[in-house]
Design an enzyme around this catalytic site. Structure first.
Site, PDB file in Angstrom:
ATOM      1  N   LYS A 257       0.848  -1.203   0.000  1.00 35.82           N
ATOM      2  CA  LYS A 257       0.000   0.000   0.000  1.00 35.82           C
ATOM      3  C   LYS A 257       0.881   1.250   0.000  1.00 35.82           C
ATOM      4  O   LYS A 257       1.719   1.412   0.887  1.00 35.82           O
ATOM      5  CB  LYS A 257      -0.878   0.030   1.258  1.00 35.82           C
ATOM      6  CG  LYS A 257      -2.046  -0.928   1.219  1.00 35.82           C
ATOM      7  CD  LYS A 257      -2.728  -0.987   2.579  1.00 35.82           C
ATOM      8  CE  LYS A 257      -3.456   0.269   2.947  1.00 35.82           C
ATOM      9  NZ  LYS A 257      -3.961   0.195   4.359  1.00 35.82           N
TER      10      LYS A 257
HETATM   11  O1  G3P Z   1      -7.543   1.287   6.015  1.00 31.51           O
HETATM   12  C1  G3P Z   1      -8.227   2.502   6.102  1.00 31.51           C
HETATM   13  C2  G3P Z   1      -7.587   3.376   7.123  1.00 31.51           C
HETATM   14  O2  G3P Z   1      -6.230   3.513   6.872  1.00 31.51           O
HETATM   15  C3  G3P Z   1      -8.230   4.718   7.237  1.00 31.51           C
HETATM   16  O3  G3P Z   1      -9.319   4.503   7.995  1.00 31.51           O
HETATM   17  O4  G3P Z   1     -10.707   4.732   9.956  1.00 31.51           O
HETATM   18  O5  G3P Z   1      -8.498   5.896   9.879  1.00 31.51           O
HETATM   19  O6  G3P Z   1     -10.373   6.691   8.448  1.00 31.51           O
HETATM   20  P1  G3P Z   1      -9.729   5.531   9.137  1.00 31.51           P
END
Ligand code: G3P
Length: 205
Positions: free
Chosen positions: A86
């Site tokens: 990623k």
């Molecule tokens: O995998 C998604 C994550 O990196 C971001 O999610 O919950 O931090 O907005 P969040």
């Protein structure tokens, strides 16, 4: 739609693999830091938990292209099998995506907020893009709409890149990206728990 678990916690991942039809795991540096163990040890252990047909999307933390490439190569050396790297879709990230995909690394462009970022990542060679649905909802208003636009553009222009929707805070957002045609979604263990339970108040969900 494939459903992956977004976690770095060994027992949560094990328990979900055991109980629900999980299609893989995604993780990120913040989730790994939360486990308070060395990064390399934790990421290797997560990969070992998974059968080879289930992918692990593992994020690098470099800020510039050279640092990202170095970390991508480290991950490639440490982890056997089905691994996607990623990389945030920034200007430096796009350089890294372009170079690494030429070297046959499998790349997931992450931290995607706009359809333009998604198209650039696909053109640079990413196999997946990860739009951040809840964060888009908070900042621009329509995460699922952005997912729908990206899916439509990929299909219209024949990109092989898939959409792995991410960043959910409630069940409705997951159903919305399903309706938007997202190929995959990555979901926290807490939200998986809610998806698997019956709502007394909103039977449709
Ligand atoms: O995998 C998604 C994550 O990196 C971001 O999610 O919950 O931090 O907005 P969040």
């Amino acid at each position: 739609m494939k459903m992956l678990v977004d976690s770095a916690n060994i027992s949560e991942i094990e328990s979900l693999l055991d109980s629900l039809p999980i299609d893989g795991v995604t993780t990120n540096p913040a989730l790994i830091a939360g486990e308070k163990r060395p990064f390399k040890q934790q990421i290797k252990e997560i990969r070992r938990l998974l059968p080879d047909h289930l992918p692990l999307h593992a994020q690098i933390i470099g800020k510039d292209c050279a640092g990202m490439m170095e970390q991508a190569k480290d991950l490639h050396d440490w982890l056997d099998g089905n691994v996607w790297i990623k990389i945030p879709v920034t200007k430096e990230g796009l350089r890294a995506i372009q170079q690494l995909s030429k070297e046959n690394f499998r790349i997931t462009g992450t931290a995607v907020y706009t359809a333009a970022q998604a198209v650039l990542a696909a053109k640079a060679g990413a196999g997946y893009v990860a739009p951040y649905v809840n964060r888009i909802d908070n900042e621009f208003g329509d995460g699922a709409g952005t997912v729908k636009t990206i899916v439509g553009l990929f299909s219209m222009y024949g990109f092989h890149c898939k959409v792995l929707a991410a960043s959910f805070k409630h069940k409705g957002q997951i159903l919305s990206v399903m309706e938007a045609g997202s190929h995959e979604a990555t979901i926290s263990p807490a939200l998986f728990g809610k998806l698997a339970s019956i709502s007394r108040y909103r039977p449709g969900y």
